[in-house]
Write a protein that holds these residues in place. Structure first.
Motif, short mmCIF file in Angstrom:
data_model
loop_
_atom_site.label_atom_id
_atom_site.label_comp_id
_atom_site.label_asym_id
_atom_site.label_seq_id
_atom_site.Cartn_x
_atom_site.Cartn_y
_atom_site.Cartn_z
N ARG A 32 6.14 -8.75 -3.66
CA ARG A 32 5.48 -8.30 -2.42
C ARG A 32 6.31 -7.23 -1.73
NH1 ARG A 32 4.25 -13.79 -1.90
NH2 ARG A 32 6.04 -14.11 -0.56
N LYS A 36 5.19 -3.38 -0.90
CA LYS A 36 5.22 -2.79 0.45
C LYS A 36 6.06 -1.52 0.47
CE LYS A 36 4.59 -7.07 3.05
NZ LYS A 36 5.23 -8.03 3.97
N MET A 39 4.13 1.31 -1.01
CA MET A 39 3.10 1.81 -0.08
C MET A 39 3.73 2.70 1.00
SD MET A 39 0.17 0.75 -1.07
CE MET A 39 -0.86 0.91 0.35
#
Length: 63
Positions: A32, A36, A39
């Motif tokens: 995760r 992130k 992104m």
């Protein structure tokens, strides 16, 4: 004799289940976090291409 082997396997599974769960949670957290970060990097690159780069602060100014 077959029940003894399956009993040992069951004991080992119960013994290592918490540790395995912890490892899986750690891997999921890292995945995760990597997603992130990717992104954020992609958003930063698209902002720079669109001319929306970060402005310099007081320390970046010369003169």
């Amino acid at each position: 004799m077959g029940s003894t082997g399956s009993g040992v396997v069951a004991l080992l599974v119960l013994l290592f289940a918490p540790a395995l769960s912890s490892v899986l949670k750690s891997i999921a957290f890292r995945n995760r976090a990597a997603g992130k970060a990717e992104m954020i990097r992609a958003k930063g690159k698209s902002d720079v291409r669109a001319g929306k780069g970060r402005r310099m602060g007081k320390r970046g100014r010369r003169g």
